[in-house]
Design an enzyme around this catalytic site. Structure first.
Site, PDB file in Angstrom:
ATOM      1  CG  HIS A 306       0.408  -5.004   4.303  1.00 11.67           C
ATOM      2  ND1 HIS A 306       1.981  -4.667   5.441  1.00 11.67           N
ATOM      3  CD2 HIS A 306       0.641  -3.869   3.631  1.00 11.67           C
ATOM      4  CE1 HIS A 306       1.998  -3.384   5.476  1.00 11.67           C
ATOM      5  NE2 HIS A 306       1.845  -2.882   4.706  1.00 11.67           N
ATOM      6  CG  ASP A 363      -1.131   0.309  -3.061  1.00  8.24           C
ATOM      7  OD1 ASP A 363      -1.012   0.881  -3.270  1.00  8.24           O
ATOM      8  OD2 ASP A 363      -0.081  -0.052  -2.805  1.00  8.24           O
TER       9      ASP A 363
END
Ligand code: CMC
Length: 428
Positions: A306, A363
């Site tokens: 991320h 996700d």
């Protein structure tokens, strides 16, 4: 550390750059006058060191793995709140009172139907169209149907557009799905919750009764909460940039949906599930981990890493627990879940992933849950868009109300050919 200006010296210049301080988080250097003072721009592709705006909505501490909406930790909201309350919080800044919540839920519930003529819009798409393509088209087309909420300088119209978007997006998402499977559209039911109504519009058919499973309804609501907002990510920045020109809110949200579609952003949940399917069995994990580490191979482990979180993604932690709960409720024994669990273990112990601080993101788990709930892979990013609409519209409103807001207009470092004279065709 004081807030003394930052001195920048060199290249024939000496400038004082003001330092701004937020309520929490890193300080910010104000470079608004830098170009005027030095005739130089700053260079920051990907905005890794640039705050593009001032915001009071969402705060992330990437090092600590913390996420807060209007100051409330995501874990508390996930445990005790619901998506309608979170929408209200994002839009208005405070949790609603009982009466405020009742009115908000009533108002959203009574805006869920789509203009009937919009139904025909769907039939213009190919049957096998990706539902995200339909979402971009239909949400953009809302501006053609709701003229009375496109005047962005009128606060009332802005709020009507915000309610309409939050209310109608589940209807549009479910219709995109129904269209793809050739089933009739299901109208919204006002006696169901926001998440329950969405599940009903997705999975019920006129020929038999459908009862919303309360555990799945709760999981759906939680998924919406976890995806509702995430500071100035790519799609939110896209919404703000589109809105900075004065574009109407429906066009801005359509722009956000288009940006979210990419596999590096919201498309990662779909890409992650496809990847787990490709890995297939636990014994093949080392091969894929080796590919992810190989610089000459463009393959990346989807659902890992991320831009902001350099510690666990707090949304992933909540999602992981929910994944177990949903799979247990549905009695699903999905080999993909075993692959996901083993992949998580192996990657978390691997020096490459440890050194680069690559942890599973939201996700990584959402795809497994959504698949177990019966959503086809192509719908995963649509669900992300559905939930994120609340954050996008809150951020869009904040931007319009910000007196310092200007049209977004980045500059560039030009490395192309300098000025030259045109050469006639027969002389080239
Ligand atoms: N697998 C393998 N290596 C990775 C991965 C990955 N998933 N992610 C980053 N790296 C490596 C990358 O190769 C680079 O290595 P080096 O420094 O040797 O060149 C280093 O880690 C830093 O990566 P980066 O691309 O510079 O980092 P970024 O902040 O620009 O990218 C990201 C962040 C999310 C786009 C990236 O981690 C990625 O592509 N992850 C997979 C896609 C994904 O899961 N996206 C969902 C994000 S969460 C949902 C959302 O907010 O939309």
């Amino acid at each position: 550390m004081s807030n003394d200006p930052l001195k920048l010296t060199g290249n024939g210049h000496e400038v004082d750059l003001p330092v701004m301080e937020g309520s929490v988080g890193p300080k910010v250097i104000d470079i608004r006058k830098l170009y005027a003072q030095t005739d130089m721009f700053t260079f920051d592709p990907g905005f890794t060191s640039t705050a593009s705006c001032e915001s009071k909505i969402t705060y992330i501490d990437g090092e600590k793995g913390e996420l807060q909406y209007r100051g409330y930790p995501i874990e508390q909201l996930a445990a005790d709140s619901d998506f309608m309350e979170v929408c209200y919080l994002l839009l208005f800044g405070e949790l609603p009172t009982k009466a405020e919540k009742e009115k908000f839920v009533w108002d959203i519930t009574h805006h869920t139907m789509l203009h009937e003529q919009l139904h025909r819009f769907f039939s213009g798409f190919r049957r096998d169209a990706h539902p995200m393509a339909i979402m971009v088209g239909v949400v953009g087309a809302l501006a053609a149907f709701y003229h009375d909420s496109t005047e962005i300088n009128d606060p009332h119209q802005r709020m009507v557009a915000s309610y309409r978007l939050i209310a109608k997006i589940p209807t549009i998402a479910a219709m995109a799905y129904k269209y793809s499977v050739g089933q009739p559209f299901v109208y919204p039911s006002n006696d169901l919750s926001y998440a329950g109504n969405f599940l009903n519009m997705m999975f019920s058919v006129p020929s038999e009764d459908y009862k919303v499973n309360p555990i799945l309804e709760e999981a759906m609501d939680l998924i919406f909460i976890l995806h509702a907002d995430h500071e100035q990510n790519a799609s939110t920045s896209t919404v703000r940039l589109a809105g900075s020109s004065g574009a109407n809110p429906f066009a801005c949200i359509a722009a956000g949906i288009a940006c979210l579609w990419g596999p590096a952003h919201g498309g990662a949940n779909e890409a992650c599930l496809n990847m787990l399917g490709e890995i297939g069995t636990v014994d093949r994990i080392p091969e894929f981990v080796a590919r992810a580490k190989d610089k000459s191979d463009p393959f990346r482990l989807m659902g890992f890493g991320h831009r902001v979180y350099k510690n666990f993604d707090p949304r992933a932690t909540v999602m992981r627990d929910t994944a177990h709960k949903v799979l247990k409720e549905l009695g699903v024994d999905d080999p993909l879940f075993d692959v996901a669990m083993e992949l998580e273990k192996i990657a978390l112990e691997d020096p490459y992933f440890i050194e680069k601080k690559l942890y599973p993101n939201v996700d990584f788990y959402s795809g497994v849950i959504l698949k177990a709930m019966g959503f086809p892979t192509e719908m995963f990013t649509v669900l992300f868009a559905l939930a994120r609409t609340s954050g996008w519209i809150a951020q869009w409103n904040e931007m319009i109300e910000d007196p310092t807001q200007k049209i977004g207009r980045p500059r560039q470092l030009f490395t192309g050919t300098p000025k030259r004279d045109y050469v006639e065709l027969d002389e080239r």
